[in-house]
Scaffold this active site. Structure first.
Site, PDB file in Angstrom:
ATOM      1  N   ARG A 114       0.883  -1.177   0.000  1.00  0.00           N
ATOM      2  CA  ARG A 114       0.000   0.000   0.000  1.00  0.00           C
ATOM      3  C   ARG A 114       0.907   1.210   0.000  1.00  0.00           C
ATOM      4  O   ARG A 114       1.736   1.374   0.894  1.00  0.00           O
ATOM      5  CB  ARG A 114      -0.911  -0.002   1.234  1.00  0.00           C
ATOM      6  N   HIS A 141      -7.502   0.849  -6.428  1.00  0.00           N
ATOM      7  CA  HIS A 141      -7.685  -0.023  -5.255  1.00  0.00           C
ATOM      8  C   HIS A 141      -8.383  -1.309  -5.719  1.00  0.00           C
ATOM      9  O   HIS A 141      -9.529  -1.580  -5.360  1.00  0.00           O
ATOM     10  CB  HIS A 141      -8.515   0.727  -4.208  1.00  0.00           C
ATOM     11  N   GLN A 144     -10.141  -3.939  -3.274  1.00  0.00           N
ATOM     12  CA  GLN A 144     -11.430  -3.470  -2.754  1.00  0.00           C
ATOM     13  C   GLN A 144     -12.551  -3.808  -3.733  1.00  0.00           C
ATOM     14  O   GLN A 144     -13.642  -4.232  -3.328  1.00  0.00           O
ATOM     15  CB  GLN A 144     -11.372  -1.948  -2.536  1.00  0.00           C
ATOM     16  N   ASP A 232     -17.209   7.463  -1.116  1.00  0.00           N
ATOM     17  CA  ASP A 232     -15.963   7.244  -0.372  1.00  0.00           C
ATOM     18  C   ASP A 232     -15.641   8.573   0.303  1.00  0.00           C
ATOM     19  O   ASP A 232     -16.278   9.606   0.029  1.00  0.00           O
ATOM     20  CB  ASP A 232     -14.853   6.805  -1.352  1.00  0.00           C
ATOM     21  N   CYS A 271     -16.299   1.742   0.848  1.00  0.00           N
ATOM     22  CA  CYS A 271     -15.148   0.885   1.166  1.00  0.00           C
ATOM     23  C   CYS A 271     -14.729   1.008   2.620  1.00  0.00           C
ATOM     24  O   CYS A 271     -14.067   0.111   3.138  1.00  0.00           O
ATOM     25  CB  CYS A 271     -13.985   1.221   0.229  1.00  0.00           C
ATOM     26  N   ARG A 299     -13.767  -8.435   2.169  1.00  0.00           N
ATOM     27  CA  ARG A 299     -12.343  -8.224   1.883  1.00  0.00           C
ATOM     28  C   ARG A 299     -11.556  -9.507   2.161  1.00  0.00           C
ATOM     29  O   ARG A 299     -10.637  -9.842   1.425  1.00  0.00           O
ATOM     30  CB  ARG A 299     -11.779  -7.052   2.714  1.00  0.00           C
TER      31      ARG A 299
END
Ligand code: CP
Ligand code: NVA
Length: 316
Positions: A114, A141, A144, A232, A271, A299
């Site tokens: 990340r 991402h 996700q 988000d 998310c 996830r």
């Protein structure tokens, strides 16, 4: 695609796997999830397909879900993880990504990173001889979105022709939704304030795949008749907490007035982490159409599939 036949399978973006392999990931996630409903979360799946394998989780940004889901995913697949934070590793003191990639490749079987600039994960993949997985960059991402697709399918929605509406910032999560839209032929209504639109390259990618993408500044138009509403945070990690940006985002809050314009069986995705009262109202976040905690749990199941794909145990 970052690798050819026989090459190391890096998962930097959804297109590295492609539609057929992502469909295989989702099918496997559904099967594995169903097969372990009564098991404690740390107990391995019966086949423990990654027994003896070690995944390095490298973080240059904060994380809760990505960190925990990859750790639990590896335990359930029979493998293990080690966690490197930039603040406590030599990365934080300037050791290069290239050297880190080469050293980790000698010590572990796969790397999840990340980071901020997407070129860093490309550099990691270029120098690693083990699979590299994108655990979020400023650009995308993908892990996700595998979980999001799984969640939407679990809630009885078929992807082709689905009307997905996005509200707020045109960010990394939206970019991966757009990439998925092109792969799975769903449509995306993107509503953002002027100046916060997604990277046009992702809009083109979606359209090239056959997705109908609408860009609008009208949140109500985006919501009308939608099947899935997604938002988000207005301020992503690494961005300045700008009052000006937040003010521009206010009309894009997902609230009951917006949900009322969507289909009656529409679902709400986020998310997480959420900023309730900003991008989503409390009644929507806590309401019956919100499936954000199924999304968060998924996830784990999605990351297991991504890992199996990376190790060449899933997909073509
Ligand atoms: N959604 C997500 O990636 O969460 P974390 O930042 O907690 O990993
Ligand atoms: N867009 C957010 C996603 C967090 C999971 C960020 O990049 O901070």
């Amino acid at each position: 695609m970052t690798g050819g036949a026989g090459a190391v399978r890096h998962f930097l973006d959804l297109g590295d796997a492609g539609a057929d392999d992502i469909a295989a990931m989702i099918a496997d996630a559904i099967d594995r999830k169903a097969a372990r409903v009564d098991k404690p979360k740390g107990v391995a799946d019966a086949d423990a397909p990654l027994a003896g394998r070690v995944l390095a989780l490298v973080f240059e940004k904060n994380s809760t879900r990505t960190r925990v889901s990859f750790d639990i995913a590896m335990r359930q697949l029979g493998g293990s993880v080690l966690i490197l934070d930039s603040g406590s590793s030599q990365l934080g003191r300037g050791e290069t990504i290239a050297d880190t990639a080469r050293v980790l490749s000698r010590m572990v079987d796969a790397i999840m990173l990340r980071t901020d600039d997407h070129t860093k994960i490309e550099e990691m993949a270029a120098h690693a001889s083990v699979p590299v997985i994108n655990g979020l960059t400023d650009r995308s991402h993908p892990c996700q979105i595998v979980a999001d697709l799984l969640t939407v399918i679990e809630h009885g929605k078929a992807l082709p022709g689905l009307e997905v509406a996005w509200f707020g910032d045109g960010n990394n999560v939206l970019h991966s939704i757009l990439e998925a839209a092109g792969l799975f032929k769903f449509n995306v209504r993107v509503s953002t304030p002027a100046g916060y639109e997604p990277d046009p390259a992702f809009v083109e990618l979606a359209r090239a795949g056959g997705s109908v993408v609408t860009l609008t500044q009208d949140a109500h138009a985006a919501a009308r008749g939608a099947d899935v509403l997604v938002t988000d945070t207005w301020i992503s990690m690494g961005q300045a907490d700008a009052a000006e940006k937040k003010a521009a985002m206010v009309p894009y809050q997902v609230n009951t007035a917006l949900m009322a314009l969507a289909k009656p069986d529409a679902v709400f995705l986020h998310c997480l982490p959420a900023h309730v009262g900003d991008e989503v109202s409390e009644d929507v976040f806590e309401g019956p159409q919100s499936i954000v905690f199924d999304e968060a749990e998924n996830r784990i199941h999605a990351q297991k599939s991504v890992l199996l794909w990376s190790f060449g145990l899933l997909g073509i």
